[in-house]
Design a protein around this motif. Structure first.
Motif, PDB file in Angstrom:
ATOM      1  N   MET A   1      -8.109  31.907 -49.692  1.00 40.05           N
ATOM      2  CA  MET A   1      -8.806  31.545 -50.829  1.00 40.05           C
ATOM      3  C   MET A   1      -8.933  30.018 -50.663  1.00 40.05           C
ATOM      4  SD  MET A   1      -8.796  32.498 -55.049  1.00 40.05           S
ATOM      5  CE  MET A   1      -7.999  34.231 -54.583  1.00 40.05           C
ATOM      6  N   TYR A   2     -10.156  29.450 -50.830  1.00 41.69           N
ATOM      7  CA  TYR A   2     -10.241  28.022 -50.959  1.00 41.69           C
ATOM      8  C   TYR A   2     -10.008  27.569 -52.267  1.00 41.69           C
ATOM      9  CZ  TYR A   2     -13.342  28.639 -46.562  1.00 41.69           C
ATOM     10  OH  TYR A   2     -13.623  29.021 -45.458  1.00 41.69           O
ATOM     11  N   GLN A   3      -9.666  26.188 -52.601  1.00 38.76           N
ATOM     12  CA  GLN A   3      -9.397  25.612 -53.474  1.00 38.76           C
ATOM     13  C   GLN A   3     -10.699  25.370 -54.743  1.00 38.76           C
ATOM     14  OE1 GLN A   3      -6.558  24.563 -54.518  1.00 38.76           O
ATOM     15  NE2 GLN A   3      -5.453  23.644 -52.824  1.00 38.76           N
ATOM     16  N   PHE A   4     -10.175  25.703 -55.876  1.00 39.16           N
ATOM     17  CA  PHE A   4     -11.317  25.310 -56.888  1.00 39.16           C
ATOM     18  C   PHE A   4     -10.859  24.754 -58.059  1.00 39.16           C
ATOM     19  CE2 PHE A   4      -9.942  30.016 -56.826  1.00 39.16           C
ATOM     20  CZ  PHE A   4      -9.753  30.030 -58.075  1.00 39.16           C
ATOM     21  N   ALA A   5     -11.516  24.207 -59.170  1.00 37.92           N
ATOM     22  CA  ALA A   5     -11.235  23.615 -60.279  1.00 37.92           C
ATOM     23  C   ALA A   5     -11.391  24.798 -61.359  1.00 37.92           C
ATOM     24  CB  ALA A   5     -11.915  22.420 -60.596  1.00 37.92           C
ATOM     25  N   TYR A   6     -10.365  25.149 -62.178  1.00 36.56           N
ATOM     26  CA  TYR A   6     -10.549  26.065 -63.073  1.00 36.56           C
ATOM     27  C   TYR A   6     -10.839  25.778 -64.472  1.00 36.56           C
ATOM     28  CZ  TYR A   6      -8.775  30.116 -65.922  1.00 36.56           C
ATOM     29  OH  TYR A   6      -8.590  31.150 -66.839  1.00 36.56           O
ATOM     30  N   HIS A   7     -11.551  26.393 -65.098  1.00 36.96           N
ATOM     31  CA  HIS A   7     -11.936  25.955 -66.665  1.00 36.96           C
ATOM     32  C   HIS A   7     -12.124  27.130 -67.509  1.00 36.96           C
ATOM     33  CE1 HIS A   7     -13.661  22.106 -65.038  1.00 36.96           C
ATOM     34  NE2 HIS A   7     -14.157  22.908 -63.967  1.00 36.96           N
ATOM     35  N   ARG A   8     -11.538  27.246 -68.845  1.00 36.05           N
ATOM     36  CA  ARG A   8     -11.515  28.361 -69.427  1.00 36.05           C
ATOM     37  C   ARG A   8     -12.138  27.811 -70.893  1.00 36.05           C
ATOM     38  NH1 ARG A   8      -8.582  33.200 -69.594  1.00 36.05           N
ATOM     39  NH2 ARG A   8      -8.076  33.858 -71.701  1.00 36.05           N
ATOM     40  N   PRO A   9     -13.470  27.658 -70.995  1.00 35.87           N
ATOM     41  CA  PRO A   9     -14.104  27.402 -72.096  1.00 35.87           C
ATOM     42  C   PRO A   9     -13.890  28.111 -73.341  1.00 35.87           C
ATOM     43  CG  PRO A   9     -15.823  28.282 -70.771  1.00 35.87           C
ATOM     44  CD  PRO A   9     -14.421  28.268 -70.074  1.00 35.87           C
ATOM     45  N   GLY A  10     -13.830  27.433 -74.567  1.00 35.14           N
ATOM     46  CA  GLY A  10     -13.985  28.204 -75.922  1.00 35.14           C
ATOM     47  C   GLY A  10     -14.834  28.585 -76.333  1.00 35.14           C
ATOM     48  N   SER A  11     -16.188  28.122 -76.022  1.00 31.53           N
ATOM     49  CA  SER A  11     -17.360  28.623 -76.701  1.00 31.53           C
ATOM     50  C   SER A  11     -18.469  28.618 -75.392  1.00 31.53           C
ATOM     51  CB  SER A  11     -17.935  27.708 -77.441  1.00 31.53           C
ATOM     52  OG  SER A  11     -18.348  26.464 -76.950  1.00 31.53           O
ATOM     53  N   LEU A  12     -19.436  29.246 -75.653  1.00 33.73           N
ATOM     54  CA  LEU A  12     -20.779  29.516 -74.589  1.00 33.73           C
ATOM     55  C   LEU A  12     -21.345  28.446 -74.352  1.00 33.73           C
ATOM     56  CD1 LEU A  12     -22.582  32.609 -75.842  1.00 33.73           C
ATOM     57  CD2 LEU A  12     -21.433  32.531 -73.699  1.00 33.73           C
ATOM     58  N   ALA A  13     -21.407  27.484 -75.529  1.00 33.23           N
ATOM     59  CA  ALA A  13     -22.102  26.135 -75.162  1.00 33.23           C
ATOM     60  C   ALA A  13     -21.265  25.164 -74.304  1.00 33.23           C
ATOM     61  CB  ALA A  13     -22.386  25.398 -76.516  1.00 33.23           C
ATOM     62  N   GLU A  14     -19.868  25.366 -74.406  1.00 33.88           N
ATOM     63  CA  GLU A  14     -18.934  24.461 -73.732  1.00 33.88           C
ATOM     64  C   GLU A  14     -19.150  25.159 -72.035  1.00 33.88           C
ATOM     65  OE1 GLU A  14     -14.995  24.661 -74.693  1.00 33.88           O
ATOM     66  OE2 GLU A  14     -14.199  23.385 -73.215  1.00 33.88           O
ATOM     67  N   ALA A  15     -19.196  26.405 -71.834  1.00 32.83           N
ATOM     68  CA  ALA A  15     -19.396  27.018 -70.811  1.00 32.83           C
ATOM     69  C   ALA A  15     -20.572  26.475 -70.042  1.00 32.83           C
ATOM     70  CB  ALA A  15     -19.437  28.703 -70.795  1.00 32.83           C
ATOM     71  N   GLU A  16     -21.689  26.340 -70.719  1.00 31.80           N
ATOM     72  CA  GLU A  16     -22.883  26.136 -70.101  1.00 31.80           C
ATOM     73  C   GLU A  16     -22.686  24.489 -69.846  1.00 31.80           C
ATOM     74  OE1 GLU A  16     -25.613  27.689 -73.199  1.00 31.80           O
ATOM     75  OE2 GLU A  16     -26.708  28.316 -71.511  1.00 31.80           O
ATOM     76  N   LYS A  17     -22.032  23.705 -70.557  1.00 28.73           N
ATOM     77  CA  LYS A  17     -21.949  22.350 -70.289  1.00 28.73           C
ATOM     78  C   LYS A  17     -21.107  22.332 -68.941  1.00 28.73           C
ATOM     79  CE  LYS A  17     -20.511  18.524 -72.702  1.00 28.73           C
ATOM     80  NZ  LYS A  17     -19.625  18.196 -74.109  1.00 28.73           N
ATOM     81  N   LEU A  18     -20.117  22.858 -68.882  1.00 26.78           N
ATOM     82  CA  LEU A  18     -19.254  22.691 -67.685  1.00 26.78           C
ATOM     83  C   LEU A  18     -19.718  22.944 -66.572  1.00 26.78           C
ATOM     84  CD1 LEU A  18     -16.004  24.480 -69.386  1.00 26.78           C
ATOM     85  CD2 LEU A  18     -16.057  22.054 -68.345  1.00 26.78           C
ATOM     86  N   PHE A  19     -20.580  24.105 -66.759  1.00 28.02           N
ATOM     87  CA  PHE A  19     -21.720  24.626 -65.668  1.00 28.02           C
ATOM     88  C   PHE A  19     -22.584  23.555 -65.052  1.00 28.02           C
ATOM     89  CE2 PHE A  19     -24.446  26.879 -63.050  1.00 28.02           C
ATOM     90  CZ  PHE A  19     -23.750  27.997 -62.411  1.00 28.02           C
ATOM     91  N   SER A  20     -23.296  22.922 -65.868  1.00 28.56           N
ATOM     92  CA  SER A  20     -24.379  22.047 -65.420  1.00 28.56           C
ATOM     93  C   SER A  20     -23.459  20.717 -64.918  1.00 28.56           C
ATOM     94  CB  SER A  20     -25.313  21.708 -66.735  1.00 28.56           C
ATOM     95  OG  SER A  20     -24.698  21.214 -67.799  1.00 28.56           O
ATOM     96  N   ALA A  21     -22.172  20.536 -65.154  1.00 25.17           N
ATOM     97  CA  ALA A  21     -21.470  19.241 -64.796  1.00 25.17           C
ATOM     98  C   ALA A  21     -21.082  19.356 -63.358  1.00 25.17           C
ATOM     99  CB  ALA A  21     -20.628  18.821 -65.901  1.00 25.17           C
ATOM    100  N   ALA A  22     -20.708  20.566 -63.204  1.00 27.66           N
ATOM    101  CA  ALA A  22     -20.193  20.885 -61.847  1.00 27.66           C
ATOM    102  C   ALA A  22     -21.034  21.003 -60.550  1.00 27.66           C
ATOM    103  CB  ALA A  22     -19.232  22.319 -61.877  1.00 27.66           C
ATOM    104  N   GLU A  23     -20.373  20.855 -59.344  1.00 30.26           N
ATOM    105  CA  GLU A  23     -21.181  20.877 -58.324  1.00 30.26           C
ATOM    106  C   GLU A  23     -21.736  22.151 -57.680  1.00 30.26           C
ATOM    107  OE1 GLU A  23     -19.181  18.675 -55.287  1.00 30.26           O
ATOM    108  OE2 GLU A  23     -20.320  19.654 -53.760  1.00 30.26           O
ATOM    109  N   ASP A  24     -20.745  23.083 -57.553  1.00 27.08           N
ATOM    110  CA  ASP A  24     -21.180  24.241 -57.118  1.00 27.08           C
ATOM    111  C   ASP A  24     -20.212  25.397 -57.736  1.00 27.08           C
ATOM    112  OD1 ASP A  24     -22.281  26.414 -55.665  1.00 27.08           O
ATOM    113  OD2 ASP A  24     -21.013  26.025 -54.033  1.00 27.08           O
ATOM    114  N   PRO A  25     -20.538  25.546 -59.259  1.00 32.92           N
ATOM    115  CA  PRO A  25     -19.724  26.426 -60.139  1.00 32.92           C
ATOM    116  C   PRO A  25     -20.161  27.922 -60.115  1.00 32.92           C
ATOM    117  CG  PRO A  25     -21.429  25.447 -61.453  1.00 32.92           C
ATOM    118  CD  PRO A  25     -21.603  25.050 -59.889  1.00 32.92           C
ATOM    119  N   LYS A  26     -19.133  28.843 -60.476  1.00 29.28           N
ATOM    120  CA  LYS A  26     -19.520  30.071 -60.812  1.00 29.28           C
ATOM    121  C   LYS A  26     -18.799  30.491 -61.988  1.00 29.28           C
ATOM    122  CE  LYS A  26     -20.830  33.261 -57.135  1.00 29.28           C
ATOM    123  NZ  LYS A  26     -21.938  33.475 -57.769  1.00 29.28           N
TER     124      LYS A  26
END
Ligand SMILES: Cc1cc2nc3c(=O)[nH]c(=O)nc-3n(C[C@H](O)[C@H](O)[C@H](O)COP(=O)(O)OP(=O)(O)OC[C@H]3O[C@@H](n4cnc5c(N)ncnc54)[C@H](O)[C@@H]3O)c2cc1C
Ligand code: FES
Ligand code: FES
Lengths: 265, 161
Positions: A1-26
Motif C-alpha cells: 500500500m502506498y502512503q496517504f494522510a488519514y483524516h476522520r472528520p466529525g461532520s459532513l461539512a468538515e469532510a467536504e472541507k478536507l476533501f477540497s483542501a487535499a490534492e488527490d483525496p478519497k
C-alpha cells in the motif's frame, strides 16, 4: 500500500472541507472495496477521508411508505433489520447475500453504490425500486445515478448521505453468484412499483440496466411465464473467465423468472 | 504517523502508526499477537478474522487507525484462566483442524456466528456463515461438526445458568 494522510472528520461539512483542501483525496466508508484496492496498489490517494466517524450517516427509518437507509449503514444491519424485512423483504435478502458475514459487518450501502461495481448487488435494488439518492448537494433519481462502469452521476467531492426506497407492492431479487467472489455473475431485481413494473439487471453489463421488454411483459402478467420466452441479446454484455456474454444473457432470463416466482411466492 | 489507541483483549494499548498499517499488521507486529494469520492478499480467506466492537471482521481489510477507540478481541483473548473457550474445545474434540492455519479465523467467525444465532445452528446455516473463511486442508466437515457441537454446548450452558 502506498502512503496517504488519514483524516476522520466529525461532520459532513468538515469532510467536504478536507476533501477540497487535499490534492488527490478519497472518501472511505466501510473500506471493503477501497482497502483491497489500496493493497493491490490500484489506487494511490494522497488523503483518505474516513466517513466512519459520522454517526448520523448510519441508520434505517421507515415512514410514509419509504424505507430510508443512511449511506454508512452496514450490509449486516440492513439484512437483519426487522423494519426493512417487513417493508421490503427483497432488500433485506439482497443485503444478506452480499459477500460473506465479515464483509457485511463493515461494508456500507453508500460505499457500494458510489463505487458502482458492475457486479455489485445494491445498484439493482436502487434502480428497480426507483430509489432516490440523497447527497450533500442534491437528490438524484435512480435512473440518472449509474452512468457506466464504476461511474456515477456524483461530482468530485459529493457525498452520498442516504438512499430512499419507496415500498413496492411486490419485489424480489435473484442472484447467480460467482462462487469464488460472491459477487453477482448476474442479478435481477423485479419490483411492482407505483410507476409500473421495473426490472433491473446487475452483473451482466458494464453498468446496471433496466430490461424494458421484461417490464412490459410483466406489466401485463406478473408471472414467471411472462418472461420465460424473452431472449436477451448478448451484444454489449460482459464476457470474462467466469462466463461468456451468451451465458450471461441466458442467465438474465433465468434469474428474472426466479425473481418473479419468489415475488409471487 | 498517527496516534491510535484501542483495547486489545481487555488491555488498553496505544502506538504511533503509519495510516496505511492494517489492523492485522498492528496486532501481529506491534502487539506481537501472532495468533491472527494472513492467508491472502485479496480479503477472501478469513484467516485474519478478529472481533472489533463485538463483530467479526477481516483485520486485513481494516486500517489500524479505523480501530481508534475500539475494543478488539483476537484468538489469544478467548481462553480464560487457562481454560479453552468452548469453541476452541470443540475444534479440538472434533478434529476441526489439520495444519491449523485457518483455525484462528474459523474460531473467531464461529464465536460470532453462535452469538448471532442464539436459536441454535444447523449444518446449512453454518456452511453459509463460513463463506468468508477458507480452509485448504479439512474439507470443512469437521469444522462444521465442531461449530454445531459448540453451539449446542453453549446454548445448553446458558439454559442451565
Ligand atoms: C470478499 C468480498 C466480497 C464481496 N462481495 C460482494 C458482493 O457479493 N456483492 C456486492 O455488491 N459487493 C461485494 N463486495 C463489496 C462490498 O459490498 C463493499 O462493502 C462495497 O462495495 C463498498 O462499500 P464500502 O462501505 O466498503 O466502501 P469503501 O470501500 O469505503 O468505498 C468504496 C468507494 O466508494 C466511495 N464512497 C464511500 N462512501 C461514500 C459516500 N458516502 N459518498 C460518496 N462516495 C463514497 C469511496 O471513495 C470509494 O471510492 C465484496 C467485498 C469483498 C472484500
Ligand atoms: S488475510 Fe485473507 S481475508 Fe484477511
Ligand atoms: S486446517 Fe489447514 S487451512 Fe484449515
Amino acid at each position: 500500500m502506498y502512503q496517504f494522510a488519514y483524516h476522520r472528520p466529525g461532520s459532513l461539512a468538515e469532510a467536504e472541507k478536507l476533501f477540497s483542501a487535499a490534492e488527490d483525496p478519497k472518501f472511505m466508508s466501510g473500506g471493503q472495496t477501497l482497502i483491497p484496492t489500496l493493497k493491490q496498489r490500484l489506487a494511490s490517494p494522497s488523503d483518505i477521508i474516513d466517513l466512519g466517524g459520522l454517526k448520523d450517516l448510519a441508520g434505517i427509518s421507515v415512514a410514509d411508505g419509504v424505507v430510508t437507509i443512511g449511506a454508512a449503514t452496514r450490509h449486516a444491519d440492513v439484512a437483519s433489520s426487522a423494519e426493512v424485512r417487513k417493508a421490503i423483504p427483497a432488500l433485506a435478502d439482497l443485503a444478506g447475500w452480499i459477500g460473506d458475514p465479515l464483509v457485511r459487518h463493515r461494508g456500507t450501502i453508500g460505499g457500494s453504490i458510489a463505487n458502482a461495481d458492475p457486479s455489485a448487488d445494491y445498484p439493482a435494488a436502487v434502480v428497480a425500486l426507483n430509489a432516490t439518492v440523497h447527497t450533500t448537494r442534491r437528490t438524484i433519481a435512480a435512473d440518472d445515478f449509474f452512468t457506466g462502469m464504476f461511474e456515477t452521476a456524483l461530482h468530485t467531492g459529493e457525498i452520498v448521505t442516504k438512499i430512499a426506497f419507496p415500498v413496492a407492492a411486490q419485489a424480489a431479487y435473484e442472484k447467480f453468484r460467482n462462487p469464488a467472489s460472491r459477487y453477482a455473475m448476474v442479478g435481477v431485481f423485479v419490483a411492482r412499483t407505483a410507476g409500473g413494473v421495473r426490472v433491473a439487471v446487475t452483473g451482466a453489463a458494464p453498468s446496471v440496466f433496466r430490461q424494458e421488454a421484461m417490464e412490459a411483459a410483466l406489466g401485463k402478467s406478473f408471472t414467471p411465464d411472462a418472461v420465460a420466452g424473452i431472449k436477451v441479446s448478448p451484444d454489449g454484455l460482459n464476457a470474462d473467465l467466469h462466463a461468456s456474454a451468451e451465458y450471461r444473457a441466458h442467465l438474465v432470463t433465468v434469474m428474472a423468472k426466479r425473481a418473479v416466482a419468489r415475488a409471487n411466492g | 504517523m498517527t496516534a491510535v489507541s484501542m483495547t486489545v483483549n481487555g488491555k488498553s494499548v496505544s502506538a504511533d502508526v503509519e495510516p496505511r498499517t492494517l489492523l492485522v499488521e498492528y496486532l501481529r507486529e506491534n502487539q506481537r499477537l501472532t495468533g491472527t494469520h494472513v492467508g491472502c492478499d485479496t480479503s477472501q480467506c478469513g484467516a485474519c478474522v478478529v472481533h472489533v466492537d463485538g463483530v467479526a471482521v477481516k483485520s486485513c481489510t481494516v486500517l489500524a487507525v479505523q480501530a481508534e477507540g475500539a475494543s478488539v478481541v483476537t484468538i489469544e483473548g478467548l481462553a480464560k484462566d487457562g481454560k479453552l473457550h468452548p469453541v476452541q474445545e470443540a475444534f479440538r474434540e472434533h478434529h476441526g483442524l489439520q495444519c491449523g492455519f485457518c483455525t484462528p479465523g474459523m474460531i473467531m467467525t464461529a464465536v460470532d456466528m453462535i452469538r448471532r444465532h442464539p436459536e441454535g445452528l444447523d449444518e446449512a446455516t453454518i456452511r453459509a456463515e463460513l463463506e468468508g473463511n477458507i480452509c485448504r486442508c479439512t474439507g470443512y466437515h469437521n469444522i462444521v461438526r465442531a461449530i454445531e457441537a459448540a453451539s449446542a454446548a453453549m446454548g445448553a450452558k446458558e439454559a442451565a445458568a
